[in-house]
Each structure stands twice: as C-alpha cells, then as structure tokens.
Motif scaffolding. Structure first.
Motif, mmCIF file in Angstrom:
data_model
loop_
_atom_site.group_PDB
_atom_site.id
_atom_site.type_symbol
_atom_site.label_atom_id
_atom_site.label_comp_id
_atom_site.label_asym_id
_atom_site.label_seq_id
_atom_site.Cartn_x
_atom_site.Cartn_y
_atom_site.Cartn_z
ATOM 1 N N ALA A 174 -11.587 -5.400 -1.383
ATOM 2 C CA ALA A 174 -12.175 -6.522 -2.131
ATOM 3 C C ALA A 174 -13.672 -6.650 -1.848
ATOM 4 C CB ALA A 174 -11.453 -7.818 -1.765
ATOM 5 N N GLU A 175 -14.060 -6.380 -0.603
ATOM 6 C CA GLU A 175 -15.472 -6.533 -0.202
ATOM 7 C C GLU A 175 -16.348 -5.354 -0.609
ATOM 8 O OE1 GLU A 175 -14.586 -9.178 3.850
ATOM 9 O OE2 GLU A 175 -15.180 -7.072 4.029
ATOM 10 N N THR A 176 -15.769 -4.147 -0.610
ATOM 11 C CA THR A 176 -16.584 -2.938 -0.808
ATOM 12 C C THR A 176 -16.262 -2.167 -2.080
ATOM 13 O OG1 THR A 176 -15.001 -1.528 0.378
ATOM 14 C CG2 THR A 176 -16.709 -2.632 1.706
ATOM 15 N N GLY A 177 -15.083 -2.453 -2.681
ATOM 16 C CA GLY A 177 -14.646 -1.673 -3.831
ATOM 17 C C GLY A 177 -14.078 -0.316 -3.445
ATOM 18 N N ILE A 178 -13.931 -0.076 -2.123
ATOM 19 C CA ILE A 178 -13.402 1.212 -1.638
ATOM 20 C C ILE A 178 -11.929 1.041 -1.281
ATOM 21 C CG2 ILE A 178 -13.588 3.011 0.135
ATOM 22 C CD1 ILE A 178 -16.575 2.151 0.429
ATOM 23 N N PHE A 179 -11.085 1.817 -1.948
ATOM 24 C CA PHE A 179 -9.641 1.724 -1.708
ATOM 25 C C PHE A 179 -9.222 2.776 -0.685
ATOM 26 C CE2 PHE A 179 -5.380 3.384 -2.657
ATOM 27 C CZ PHE A 179 -4.631 2.233 -2.417
ATOM 28 N N VAL A 180 -8.598 2.313 0.373
ATOM 29 C CA VAL A 180 -8.033 3.197 1.401
ATOM 30 C C VAL A 180 -6.518 2.948 1.419
ATOM 31 C CG1 VAL A 180 -7.999 3.800 3.855
ATOM 32 C CG2 VAL A 180 -10.151 3.054 2.784
ATOM 33 N N PRO A 181 -5.691 4.002 1.359
ATOM 34 C CA PRO A 181 -4.241 3.781 1.354
ATOM 35 C C PRO A 181 -3.775 3.011 2.597
ATOM 36 C CG PRO A 181 -4.766 6.084 0.871
ATOM 37 C CD PRO A 181 -6.038 5.431 1.287
ATOM 38 N N ALA A 182 -3.084 1.903 2.362
ATOM 39 C CA ALA A 182 -2.607 1.055 3.475
ATOM 40 C C ALA A 182 -1.271 1.575 3.971
ATOM 41 C CB ALA A 182 -2.505 -0.396 3.022
ATOM 42 N N GLU A 183 -1.303 2.756 4.562
ATOM 43 C CA GLU A 183 -0.071 3.422 4.970
ATOM 44 C C GLU A 183 -0.126 3.733 6.462
ATOM 45 O OE1 GLU A 183 0.484 5.736 0.681
ATOM 46 O OE2 GLU A 183 -0.143 6.853 2.457
ATOM 47 N N LEU A 184 0.930 3.338 7.142
ATOM 48 C CA LEU A 184 1.039 3.619 8.568
ATOM 49 C C LEU A 184 2.065 4.731 8.785
ATOM 50 C CD1 LEU A 184 0.178 2.800 11.458
ATOM 51 C CD2 LEU A 184 2.067 1.163 11.448
ATOM 52 N N TYR A 185 1.699 5.734 9.578
ATOM 53 C CA TYR A 185 2.560 6.870 9.912
ATOM 54 C C TYR A 185 2.943 6.760 11.387
ATOM 55 C CZ TYR A 185 1.155 9.201 5.539
ATOM 56 O OH TYR A 185 0.951 9.525 4.218
ATOM 57 N N VAL A 186 4.232 6.755 11.673
ATOM 58 C CA VAL A 186 4.689 6.572 13.056
ATOM 59 C C VAL A 186 5.813 7.550 13.400
ATOM 60 C CG1 VAL A 186 4.081 4.106 13.156
ATOM 61 C CG2 VAL A 186 6.387 4.792 12.418
ATOM 62 N N LEU A 187 6.044 7.722 14.701
ATOM 63 C CA LEU A 187 7.178 8.535 15.136
ATOM 64 C C LEU A 187 8.494 7.824 14.860
ATOM 65 C CD1 LEU A 187 6.084 10.085 18.559
ATOM 66 C CD2 LEU A 187 6.206 11.205 16.333
ATOM 67 N N THR A 188 8.528 6.513 15.170
ATOM 68 C CA THR A 188 9.770 5.780 14.916
ATOM 69 C C THR A 188 9.480 4.373 14.409
ATOM 70 O OG1 THR A 188 11.950 5.240 15.804
ATOM 71 C CG2 THR A 188 10.089 5.001 17.324
ATOM 72 N N ASP A 189 10.176 3.995 13.356
ATOM 73 C CA ASP A 189 9.903 2.756 12.625
ATOM 74 C C ASP A 189 11.086 1.792 12.764
ATOM 75 O OD1 ASP A 189 8.906 0.837 10.885
ATOM 76 O OD2 ASP A 189 9.478 1.948 9.076
ATOM 77 N N LEU A 190 11.018 0.932 13.775
ATOM 78 C CA LEU A 190 12.139 0.013 14.031
ATOM 79 C C LEU A 190 12.222 -1.112 13.008
ATOM 80 C CD1 LEU A 190 11.968 -0.430 17.919
ATOM 81 C CD2 LEU A 190 12.922 1.442 16.578
ATOM 82 N N SER A 191 11.088 -1.500 12.440
ATOM 83 C CA SER A 191 11.042 -2.692 11.597
ATOM 84 C C SER A 191 11.042 -2.394 10.100
ATOM 85 C CB SER A 191 9.791 -3.512 11.939
ATOM 86 O OG SER A 191 8.629 -2.713 11.767
ATOM 87 N N GLY A 192 11.061 -1.118 9.730
ATOM 88 C CA GLY A 192 11.026 -0.779 8.305
ATOM 89 C C GLY A 192 9.702 -1.119 7.654
ATOM 90 N N SER A 193 8.619 -1.082 8.447
ATOM 91 C CA SER A 193 7.313 -1.507 7.917
ATOM 92 C C SER A 193 6.307 -0.363 7.797
ATOM 93 C CB SER A 193 6.722 -2.608 8.812
ATOM 94 O OG SER A 193 6.682 -2.171 10.150
ATOM 95 N N ALA A 194 6.645 0.814 8.312
ATOM 96 C CA ALA A 194 5.735 1.960 8.190
ATOM 97 C C ALA A 194 5.919 2.623 6.829
ATOM 98 C CB ALA A 194 6.005 2.968 9.305
#
Length: 362
Positions: A174-194
C-alpha cells in the motif's frame, strides 16, 4: 545508506544478516516479564543475556541430532523442491532471524548442490506487533525481484508470525506499490498458516534446542531506540565471545552430510493445502480449551509445539509445561529444563501437539 553486512559466525557467502549488532543492557527474566505484561515496554526492546548451555543440556542436543537429523534432512529436501516449483522469477532466500537462519543456510546449500541455483540468502527481523523490518525489506526489493523473495522459518506455532508477515507485506504494498508474495515456507506447519510446508508434525527440530550457539551467535532481534537510527536495520547482540562453544557450522555440516546420503527426491511432497483447514481448526480449538482450562487471559501466553515450548523455557518465565506423553524422546530436553527451573508438568493425553508451554502471568 552505507550497508555493512555481517554474517555472524557463518561463512560470509552463507548468509547476510540485515541486522545491526548492538550492545544491549541485560534485563533479568522476572523484570522483563513485568515490563512486557504491564505494557511498560514491548518485548522487542528487552533482552535477557544468554548463558551457555550446560554439558548435560548439550548432550540432549546431540541426542536430538542423532534421533531427528534424518527426518529434518528429508523435510529440507522436500521444502527445497517446493521452493523451486513455486518461484519462477528466481530465488532469494529470506530467513526470519533467528530460528529460520539455519534453515535458510541449509536451503541455500541444497539449491546450489542439487539444482545448480546460487540463491542469495539474507536473514531479517520480524517482530510480533511491529512487523518486518521495513529498512531490510526496502533493501531486498531494491536489489532483487520482489517475486523472488522466499520467506523461511523453522515452524509455525499459533500462526502469529505468518499473519504478521502477511500484514507487513500488505502495508508495504500500500505504501510503495511493490507487491511481495506474503508466503511463509517452513519445515513444519502446526497451525495451518504457512503457504508451503514440508510437514505438519510436531517433531523435534534439533536447532530449536539451542539459542545463539546454533544460529550464527546472534541473539533474537531487538529494537533499541537509543542505539538505532530510523534508517538502521533492527538490532541484535552478537555473542562473539561464545565462538569456542559455537555449534552453528557443526549443525550445518552434519545435516549436509545426512542430505548427501539421501536421494534428491526423497518422498512425495506434503500437500499442505489438503491439511491446512484441519490444522487451523485444531489450533483454534486447542487455544480455546487451554484458555478455559487454565484461566489464561490472552493467547500470547500459550505457546504450542515443541519449538515454541522450548523458547518459553529458555527465555521466558514459564508457568506450566504441557506434554502429551510423560517419556517421549522428543520432549526430553523440555523435561530437563522444567526440572532445572522447577516448572510443573501436566500430562494431557488428548494434547494435539507433543508439547505446549504457558507463560506465567505476573
């Protein structure tokens, strides 16, 4: 802005910490808890000096390596394969300091060795309620394609950091107009949020057992307003004096040796999409049940999973350790820490994770 890179105790080409080394005043744990919980100061402004692990505790780290290095190696190969499949604009590894840093170093080596991809690797700060270090993020998008950034961490607990990452990148766009993928990569995802995970099991990732001595000798990240200018990266303490006891390179070399013995295509990728909703539901139900059962005033005081529970027992004032089983090898170091610090243990056979910890409310 003149950028001076440092790599902690790692070789310079393994990682660039977008952090500013600082001298920080030591805040004892009980003082830190009172300041954080009263709202007088944010946790990111306080640091308790890290002590070196005892020989007995180090033995538990080596046991964890022996038991879990094969599983971790397979998950690292699985995660690398998924990174390559999802990044067509090139790959820039961005590990979240500090639990993500050893993971990022290993992924960098795997990419070079098996995919002939020389991916740059940076490690940057993200803090709950504060977000990603904006100066570090600006540096990254000025020097690399925004679509190439791959945010890497060890695991998810409640999903707070994954949500904080998404919120930071929304604000940045919103501030810069630059889109970066909001994606987290993890070894193990306990919360289903990665966005992408190699696993969803609460298993013992050996690096979670130690602090600075397995993460390039750096502390967790901090914001010290007295010593940081508005153009500076977030800060950290560099425990250079601990170099004789440093296991950061040992950890990397050991895992790479195990990885070399494995096939480059270990097993079918874990389908995180398939499992994500059920993991989120389990996480929400767990938080609700524990809140009611132990009269916890805020979810911030509940830390699910082996990795998060370990952090509590190492760095915070713990009220209670919850375990699913009384004698599982994966939680041996937690039982040792609880006994050493006189923290009571409850065994809950229906716990959806191997362990969880509650922070003492003061």
């Amino acid at each position: 802005m003149l950028i001076t890179f440092f790599s902690g105790s790692y070789p310079a080409n393994d990682v660039r910490f977008l952090l500013k080394p600082l001298k920080m005043q030591d805040t004892p744990v009980h003082v830190k808890e009172a300041l954080i919980q009263s709202g007088a100061q944010h946790y990111s402004e306080l640091l308790t000096h890290e002590s070196l692990p005892s020989p007995e505790y180090l033995q538990l780290f080596h046991q964890a390596m022996a038991l879990n290095q094969q599983r971790m190696a397979e998950d690292l190969l699985r995660l690398t394969k998924q990174i390559v499949a999802t990044r067509t604009q090139g790959i820039t590894l961005v590990s979240l300091a500090r639990a993500g840093t050893p993971i990022g170093v290993l992924l960098k080596h795997i990419l070079a060795r098996y995919y002939t991809i020389e991916a740059p690797h940076y490690s940057i700060s993200i803090l709950r309620d504060v977000g990603l270090d904006k100066n570090a993020l600006r540096y990254l998008v000025q020097n690399h394609h925004p679509g190439s950034l791959v945010f890497v961490d060890g695991w998810t607990g409640k999903g707070v950091i994954a949500r904080q990452l998404a919120e930071s990148l929304r604000t940045f766009a919103a501030e810069t107009g630059i889109f970066v993928p909001a994606e987290l990569y993890v070894l193990t995802d306990l919360s289903g949020s990665a966005a992408v995970a190699a696993s969803a099991d609460d298993y013992l990732i050996p690096s979670c057992i130690l602090n600075a001595t397995v993460s390039g000798l750096i502390s967790r990240t901090v914001i010290d307003k007295k010593n940081l200018a508005s153009t500076d990266f977030h800060g950290c303490v560099y425990y250079q004096g601990y170099k004789p006891q440093d296991l950061s390179q040992y950890f990397i070399n050991t895992l790479l040796t195990v990885i070399n013995k494995l096939s480059t295509d270990p097993v079918k990728p874990y389908d995180s999409e398939l499992d994500k909703q059920s993991r989120q539901t389990i996480s929400e139900q767990f938080l609700k049940q524990i809140t009611q059962r132990y009269n916890v005033s805020h979810h911030n005081y509940i830390k699910p999973g082996i990795g998060e529970a370990t952090r509590v027992l190492l760095r915070r004032k713990a009220k209670l350790l919850l375990l699913r089983e009384s004698d599982n090898n994966a939680t041996q170091h937690l039982r040792w820490l609880a006994q050493a610090k006189s923290i009571p243990i409850d065994i809950l056979s229906d716990l959806p994770y191997q362990a969880a910890a509650l922070i003492q409310e003061v």
